[in-house]
Design a protein around this motif. Sequence first.
Motif, PDB file in Angstrom:
ATOM      1  N   GLY A  95       1.185  41.022  12.222  1.00 52.30           N
ATOM      2  CA  GLY A  95       1.304  40.791  10.793  1.00 52.30           C
ATOM      3  C   GLY A  95       1.390  39.300  10.491  1.00 52.30           C
ATOM      4  N   GLU A  96       2.392  38.919   9.723  1.00 53.19           N
ATOM      5  CA  GLU A  96       2.556  37.532   9.316  1.00 53.19           C
ATOM      6  C   GLU A  96       3.586  36.803  10.163  1.00 53.19           C
ATOM      7  OE1 GLU A  96       0.614  36.113   7.106  1.00 53.19           O
ATOM      8  OE2 GLU A  96      -0.420  38.043   6.893  1.00 53.19           O
ATOM      9  N   THR A 192     -14.036  31.967  26.353  1.00 55.66           N
ATOM     10  CA  THR A 192     -14.666  33.279  26.451  1.00 55.66           C
ATOM     11  C   THR A 192     -14.830  33.892  25.068  1.00 55.66           C
ATOM     12  OG1 THR A 192     -12.602  34.556  26.619  1.00 55.66           O
ATOM     13  CG2 THR A 192     -13.491  33.611  28.654  1.00 55.66           C
ATOM     14  N   GLN A 193     -15.800  34.814  24.975  1.00 51.21           N
ATOM     15  CA  GLN A 193     -15.995  35.573  23.746  1.00 51.21           C
ATOM     16  C   GLN A 193     -16.483  36.964  24.088  1.00 51.21           C
ATOM     17  OE1 GLN A 193     -18.421  33.728  20.748  1.00 51.21           O
ATOM     18  NE2 GLN A 193     -18.158  35.401  19.287  1.00 51.21           N
ATOM     19  N   ASN A 194     -15.824  37.949  23.481  1.00 52.00           N
ATOM     20  CA  ASN A 194     -16.216  39.335  23.646  1.00 52.00           C
ATOM     21  C   ASN A 194     -16.227  39.962  22.254  1.00 52.00           C
ATOM     22  OD1 ASN A 194     -16.782  41.903  24.560  1.00 52.00           O
ATOM     23  ND2 ASN A 194     -14.700  42.327  25.232  1.00 52.00           N
ATOM     24  N   GLY A 195     -17.396  39.987  21.633  1.00 54.59           N
ATOM     25  CA  GLY A 195     -17.487  40.437  20.256  1.00 54.59           C
ATOM     26  C   GLY A 195     -16.776  39.460  19.340  1.00 54.59           C
ATOM     27  N   ASN A 196     -15.783  39.944  18.589  1.00 58.93           N
ATOM     28  CA  ASN A 196     -15.029  39.071  17.690  1.00 58.93           C
ATOM     29  C   ASN A 196     -13.715  38.594  18.314  1.00 58.93           C
ATOM     30  OD1 ASN A 196     -13.628  41.452  17.667  1.00 58.93           O
ATOM     31  ND2 ASN A 196     -13.789  41.815  15.466  1.00 58.93           N
ATOM     32  N   GLN A 197     -13.587  38.782  19.634  1.00 56.10           N
ATOM     33  CA  GLN A 197     -12.390  38.352  20.351  1.00 56.10           C
ATOM     34  C   GLN A 197     -12.683  37.055  21.118  1.00 56.10           C
ATOM     35  OE1 GLN A 197     -11.541  41.802  22.766  1.00 56.10           O
ATOM     36  NE2 GLN A 197     -10.398  42.803  21.138  1.00 56.10           N
ATOM     37  N   GLY A 208      -3.538  25.701  41.248  1.00 59.57           N
ATOM     38  CA  GLY A 208      -4.596  26.694  41.361  1.00 59.57           C
ATOM     39  C   GLY A 208      -4.312  27.946  40.556  1.00 59.57           C
ATOM     40  N   LEU A 209      -3.177  27.958  39.833  1.00 58.71           N
ATOM     41  CA  LEU A 209      -2.745  29.126  39.076  1.00 58.71           C
ATOM     42  C   LEU A 209      -2.970  28.908  37.577  1.00 58.71           C
ATOM     43  CD1 LEU A 209       0.627  29.655  40.958  1.00 58.71           C
ATOM     44  CD2 LEU A 209      -1.516  30.925  41.334  1.00 58.71           C
ATOM     45  N   LEU A 210      -2.925  30.003  36.827  1.00 57.26           N
ATOM     46  CA  LEU A 210      -3.114  29.906  35.389  1.00 57.26           C
ATOM     47  C   LEU A 210      -1.987  29.090  34.769  1.00 57.26           C
ATOM     48  CD1 LEU A 210      -5.151  31.213  33.286  1.00 57.26           C
ATOM     49  CD2 LEU A 210      -3.209  32.636  32.640  1.00 57.26           C
ATOM     50  N   ARG A 211      -2.349  28.182  33.869  1.00 59.59           N
ATOM     51  CA  ARG A 211      -1.362  27.351  33.172  1.00 59.59           C
ATOM     52  C   ARG A 211      -1.090  27.884  31.761  1.00 59.59           C
ATOM     53  NH1 ARG A 211       1.854  25.395  30.630  1.00 59.59           N
ATOM     54  NH2 ARG A 211       2.631  23.254  30.517  1.00 59.59           N
ATOM     55  N   SER A 212      -2.120  28.370  31.087  1.00 60.88           N
ATOM     56  CA  SER A 212      -1.933  28.936  29.752  1.00 60.88           C
ATOM     57  C   SER A 212      -3.141  29.771  29.377  1.00 60.88           C
ATOM     58  CB  SER A 212      -1.709  27.828  28.703  1.00 60.88           C
ATOM     59  OG  SER A 212      -2.888  27.050  28.552  1.00 60.88           O
ATOM     60  N   ALA A 213      -2.960  30.578  28.345  1.00 57.96           N
ATOM     61  CA  ALA A 213      -4.066  31.373  27.804  1.00 57.96           C
ATOM     62  C   ALA A 213      -3.754  31.680  26.354  1.00 57.96           C
ATOM     63  CB  ALA A 213      -4.259  32.666  28.588  1.00 57.96           C
ATOM     64  N   SER A 214      -4.785  31.769  25.534  1.00 59.25           N
ATOM     65  CA  SER A 214      -4.599  32.131  24.129  1.00 59.25           C
ATOM     66  C   SER A 214      -5.737  33.058  23.710  1.00 59.25           C
ATOM     67  CB  SER A 214      -4.550  30.890  23.233  1.00 59.25           C
ATOM     68  OG  SER A 214      -5.764  30.154  23.321  1.00 59.25           O
ATOM     69  N   PHE A 215      -5.417  33.958  22.781  1.00 60.08           N
ATOM     70  CA  PHE A 215      -6.378  34.967  22.364  1.00 60.08           C
ATOM     71  C   PHE A 215      -6.335  35.136  20.847  1.00 60.08           C
ATOM     72  CE2 PHE A 215      -4.578  35.904  26.492  1.00 60.08           C
ATOM     73  CZ  PHE A 215      -5.703  35.997  27.297  1.00 60.08           C
ATOM     74  N   LYS A 220      -7.840  35.231  13.894  1.00 57.55           N
ATOM     75  CA  LYS A 220      -6.381  35.265  13.846  1.00 57.55           C
ATOM     76  C   LYS A 220      -5.811  35.380  15.252  1.00 57.55           C
ATOM     77  CE  LYS A 220      -5.982  37.340   9.244  1.00 57.55           C
ATOM     78  NZ  LYS A 220      -5.404  38.452   8.453  1.00 57.55           N
ATOM     79  N   MET A 221      -4.779  34.585  15.515  1.00 55.84           N
ATOM     80  CA  MET A 221      -4.149  34.620  16.824  1.00 55.84           C
ATOM     81  C   MET A 221      -3.514  35.980  17.080  1.00 55.84           C
ATOM     82  SD  MET A 221      -4.417  31.857  18.667  1.00 55.84           S
ATOM     83  CE  MET A 221      -3.041  32.104  19.794  1.00 55.84           C
ATOM     84  N   THR A 222      -3.684  36.492  18.291  1.00 56.94           N
ATOM     85  CA  THR A 222      -3.063  37.752  18.679  1.00 56.94           C
ATOM     86  C   THR A 222      -2.035  37.566  19.791  1.00 56.94           C
ATOM     87  OG1 THR A 222      -4.877  38.183  20.241  1.00 56.94           O
ATOM     88  CG2 THR A 222      -5.064  39.133  18.013  1.00 56.94           C
ATOM     89  N   ARG A 223      -2.272  36.583  20.672  1.00 59.96           N
ATOM     90  CA  ARG A 223      -1.336  36.365  21.785  1.00 59.96           C
ATOM     91  C   ARG A 223      -1.555  34.988  22.376  1.00 59.96           C
ATOM     92  NH1 ARG A 223      -1.144  38.414  27.546  1.00 59.96           N
ATOM     93  NH2 ARG A 223      -3.188  39.328  27.180  1.00 59.96           N
TER      94      ARG A 223
END
Length: 256
Positions: A95-96, A192-197, A208-215, A220-223
């Motif tokens: 939501g908001e 990356t892009q998968n449709g509207n994501q 060598g490990l993941l530092r961050s990710a955003s989706f 609109k941000m989801t995670r």
Amino acid sequence: MPKLKPPLIASIGALLLVGALFLSLFLSTAAYRTEDDVVLPSETTKAPESDAVLGQNLEILGDVQVTASNVQRVIASLSRAESYTATIVSRLYYGETSGTVACRQTVKNGAYRTDYLDAEGTIAYTELLWNGSYYTWRNGADTYSQGNQGAFTTDQSAMLPTYETVCDLPKEQITGGALVQEGDELLLTVDTQNGNQIGVYKVSARTGLLRSASFSENGKMTRAVDIQVSTEEPADSLFVLPGETTPVYQESQNQS
């Protein structure tokens, strides 16, 4: 209807158990958090192993121009520490407003421990994977529940994308790849892009490990996920089950 195999049944059972624990933790913490930072345990000092890993990775990265077409192969070729502690903060947007969930993942000798943290940074419950077995217990408990690991992983329950996640993405979803400097960190970025994501992953050259990710979806941000990694060797005591006296990997060695 085909019958479910025992390992799959065990995996589903483990996922349902963790899902219930995770949901109860999230509902009891996220409802009281908005944009405030999660209070996390203090960071440990970096160990020399991280410098060795960085040196190996710089040799790899110095010989290649990172692009969208090869970024998955480059990430797969990086060296990684065998033992480390990762503090993971996931911000979920609904939501908001938004809420945060934090956990700490510790890896040593092939054992994986994940501590789920409340708003004060205190451990709410723990799960541990070792040698095909799944263990979980509430903080302060002197007993634990045990089952077969099956296909279950701690990354799934922590909602943690990993470098393997990036390497396993369909190539057609990769829209960008680069090696960038952000502050004092050298990172491989993957768009990356998968449709509207839309997804953006960043992998640390130091670990060598993941530092961050955003989706985001439909703009609109989801995670968003932030991972702080220390390669200082974790204490053996972290891998001792409630009521036991030795780490799970030491017990296995003694039995052999």
